[in-house]
Design a protein around this motif. Structure first.
Motif, PDB file in Angstrom:
ATOM      1  N   ARG A 164      -8.003  -5.652   8.389  1.00 33.47           N
ATOM      2  CA  ARG A 164      -8.260  -4.208   8.396  1.00 33.47           C
ATOM      3  C   ARG A 164      -7.109  -3.450   9.064  1.00 33.47           C
ATOM      4  O   ARG A 164      -6.591  -2.466   8.524  1.00 33.47           O
ATOM      5  CB  ARG A 164      -9.580  -3.914   9.136  1.00 33.47           C
ATOM      6  N   ARG A 165      -6.660  -3.941  10.222  1.00 32.52           N
ATOM      7  CA  ARG A 165      -5.574  -3.251  10.946  1.00 32.52           C
ATOM      8  C   ARG A 165      -4.263  -3.341  10.171  1.00 32.52           C
ATOM      9  O   ARG A 165      -3.512  -2.368  10.076  1.00 32.52           O
ATOM     10  CB  ARG A 165      -5.383  -3.861  12.344  1.00 32.52           C
ATOM     11  N   LEU A 166      -3.966  -4.518   9.588  1.00 33.50           N
ATOM     12  CA  LEU A 166      -2.708  -4.673   8.844  1.00 33.50           C
ATOM     13  C   LEU A 166      -2.707  -3.763   7.615  1.00 33.50           C
ATOM     14  O   LEU A 166      -1.697  -3.115   7.304  1.00 33.50           O
ATOM     15  CB  LEU A 166      -2.512  -6.126   8.405  1.00 33.50           C
ATOM     16  N   GLU A 167      -3.843  -3.727   6.939  1.00 36.58           N
ATOM     17  CA  GLU A 167      -3.913  -2.930   5.720  1.00 36.58           C
ATOM     18  C   GLU A 167      -3.749  -1.437   6.019  1.00 36.58           C
ATOM     19  O   GLU A 167      -3.052  -0.721   5.298  1.00 36.58           O
ATOM     20  CB  GLU A 167      -5.254  -3.188   5.037  1.00 36.58           C
ATOM     21  N   ALA A 168      -4.369  -0.991   7.108  1.00 39.24           N
ATOM     22  CA  ALA A 168      -4.263   0.423   7.482  1.00 39.24           C
ATOM     23  C   ALA A 168      -2.800   0.787   7.744  1.00 39.24           C
ATOM     24  O   ALA A 168      -2.311   1.839   7.305  1.00 39.24           O
ATOM     25  CB  ALA A 168      -5.113   0.707   8.717  1.00 39.24           C
ATOM     26  N   VAL A 169      -2.101  -0.096   8.431  1.00 41.00           N
ATOM     27  CA  VAL A 169      -0.693   0.157   8.751  1.00 41.00           C
ATOM     28  C   VAL A 169       0.155   0.181   7.480  1.00 41.00           C
ATOM     29  O   VAL A 169       0.996   1.061   7.296  1.00 41.00           O
ATOM     30  CB  VAL A 169      -0.179  -0.921   9.745  1.00 41.00           C
ATOM     31  N   CYS A 170      -0.085  -0.781   6.596  1.00 45.89           N
ATOM     32  CA  CYS A 170       0.714  -0.871   5.367  1.00 45.89           C
ATOM     33  C   CYS A 170       0.455   0.326   4.454  1.00 45.89           C
ATOM     34  O   CYS A 170       1.388   0.886   3.868  1.00 45.89           O
ATOM     35  CB  CYS A 170       0.417  -2.169   4.623  1.00 45.89           C
ATOM     36  N   ARG A 171      -0.809   0.706   4.343  1.00 48.67           N
ATOM     37  CA  ARG A 171      -1.142   1.819   3.445  1.00 48.67           C
ATOM     38  C   ARG A 171      -0.517   3.120   3.894  1.00 48.67           C
ATOM     39  O   ARG A 171      -0.273   4.013   3.082  1.00 48.67           O
ATOM     40  CB  ARG A 171      -2.662   1.983   3.370  1.00 48.67           C
ATOM     41  N   ALA A 172      -0.268   3.236   5.202  1.00 51.25           N
ATOM     42  CA  ALA A 172       0.276   4.490   5.734  1.00 51.25           C
ATOM     43  C   ALA A 172       1.795   4.562   5.576  1.00 51.25           C
ATOM     44  O   ALA A 172       2.393   5.609   5.814  1.00 51.25           O
ATOM     45  CB  ALA A 172      -0.109   4.636   7.202  1.00 51.25           C
ATOM     46  N   LEU A 173       2.427   3.460   5.200  1.00 53.07           N
ATOM     47  CA  LEU A 173       3.885   3.464   5.051  1.00 53.07           C
ATOM     48  C   LEU A 173       4.265   3.767   3.604  1.00 53.07           C
ATOM     49  O   LEU A 173       3.897   3.021   2.700  1.00 53.07           O
ATOM     50  CB  LEU A 173       4.459   2.098   5.434  1.00 53.07           C
ATOM     51  N   PRO A 174       5.030   4.830   3.373  1.00 58.83           N
ATOM     52  CA  PRO A 174       5.376   5.201   1.998  1.00 58.83           C
ATOM     53  C   PRO A 174       6.014   4.057   1.210  1.00 58.83           C
ATOM     54  O   PRO A 174       5.709   3.875   0.035  1.00 58.83           O
ATOM     55  CB  PRO A 174       6.370   6.355   2.171  1.00 58.83           C
ATOM     56  N   SER A 175       6.858   3.255   1.866  1.00 60.05           N
ATOM     57  CA  SER A 175       7.531   2.173   1.135  1.00 60.05           C
ATOM     58  C   SER A 175       6.576   1.047   0.745  1.00 60.05           C
ATOM     59  O   SER A 175       6.916   0.177  -0.042  1.00 60.05           O
ATOM     60  CB  SER A 175       8.683   1.618   1.962  1.00 60.05           C
ATOM     61  N   LEU A 176       5.374   1.050   1.324  1.00 59.16           N
ATOM     62  CA  LEU A 176       4.422  -0.039   1.053  1.00 59.16           C
ATOM     63  C   LEU A 176       3.152   0.437   0.377  1.00 59.16           C
ATOM     64  O   LEU A 176       2.364  -0.362  -0.133  1.00 59.16           O
ATOM     65  CB  LEU A 176       4.015  -0.727   2.365  1.00 59.16           C
ATOM     66  N   ALA A 177       2.938   1.757   0.397  1.00 61.72           N
ATOM     67  CA  ALA A 177       1.636   2.297  -0.002  1.00 61.72           C
ATOM     68  C   ALA A 177       1.225   1.852  -1.400  1.00 61.72           C
ATOM     69  O   ALA A 177       0.049   1.620  -1.677  1.00 61.72           O
ATOM     70  CB  ALA A 177       1.656   3.808   0.085  1.00 61.72           C
ATOM     71  N   ALA A 178       2.210   1.670  -2.282  1.00 61.95           N
ATOM     72  CA  ALA A 178       1.878   1.313  -3.661  1.00 61.95           C
ATOM     73  C   ALA A 178       1.496  -0.165  -3.805  1.00 61.95           C
ATOM     74  O   ALA A 178       1.480  -0.705  -4.905  1.00 61.95           O
ATOM     75  CB  ALA A 178       3.057   1.636  -4.569  1.00 61.95           C
TER      76      ALA A 178
END
Ligand code: UDP
Ligand code: MG
Length: 202
Positions: free
Chosen positions: A29-43
């Motif tokens: 949950r924590r990793l996904e939240a961080v990744c989703r918030a990063l524009p380079s990773l959001a997709a």
């Protein structure tokens, strides 16, 4: 092991897991939240490589359940307990990302530092390592032995290894490829990463 897709992800997050069933859902949950918030990773340009290092608890079934719900998860099961450093090496060998974050599964290192670590890598660093300012949840004996350990290693080694770091690191693909090419069987990853060179920043 299940692979999510054939394309190369921008980021792989690799976590060795030994008896971590209770915390795995929170980790994801924590990793996904961080990744989703990063524009380079959001997709969706990320994968989580979770390695079950011969756990005795429900780590593997929990991991499989999470992998069924999250296509970004690559679940790896070792045939027995090999220890932290070899479990990590196994995860690093199967991950495919252009950048690789190593993080313990017990959340002692905050995944929320990822954006800052990515920024330092955008600026040209090949290795960005976390440095512990304080050791939360660790007793005086562990703190003392850890302090002694880093100072002893410093005396023994020709290569300076940053003090008070775990294996919490962001690596570039070229830094990881050098690390994976090293034939050492008794692996001390943070020391080996220091040895390879390139620009390394805390
Ligand atoms: N770990 C592992 N195999 C082991 C012991 C630990 O994969 O035999 C994992 C553990 O699940 C955690 C990381 O390695 O994600 C660090 O372990 P631990 O928290 O026990 O170490 P410490 O915080 O004392 O460095
Ligand atoms: Mg720990």
């Amino acid at each position: 092991m299940s692979q999510p897709s054939a394309s190369v992800p921008h980021l792989s997050i690799v976590s060795p897991c030994h008896n971590e069933a209770a915390g795995l859902a929170e980790l994801v949950r924590r990793l996904e939240a961080v990744c989703r918030a990063l524009p380079s990773l959001a997709a969706g340009g990320y994968e989580f490589v979770l390695v079950d290092d011969g756990s005795q608890d429900a780590t593997w079934s929990t991991m499989q359940q999470l992998a069924a719900d999250h296509p970004a998860i690559v679940a790896v099961k070792l045939a027995r307990n090999h220890g932290h450093q070899l479990a990590l090496t196994a995860g690093l060998s199967v991950c495919r990302g252009e950048r690789i974050l190593i993080i313990d599964a017990d959340l002692q290192d905050p995944p929320e530092l990822l954006p800052e670590m990515m920024r330092l890598m955008d600026g040209g660093a090949d290795v960005v390592y976390g440095r512990r300012r304080q050791r939360v949840g660790e007793g005086p004996l562990k703190k003392l032995t850890a302090a002694g350990f880093y100072r002893l290693i410093e005396k023994l080694s020709d290569v300076p290894i940053p003090r008070d770091t775990g294996d919490f690191r962001l690596l570039s693909r070229r830094a990881l490829d050098v690390l994976l090419a090293m034939p050492e069987r008794h692996r001390f990853i943070r020391g080996m990463v220091s040895w390879i060179g390139f620009r390394q920043e805390p």
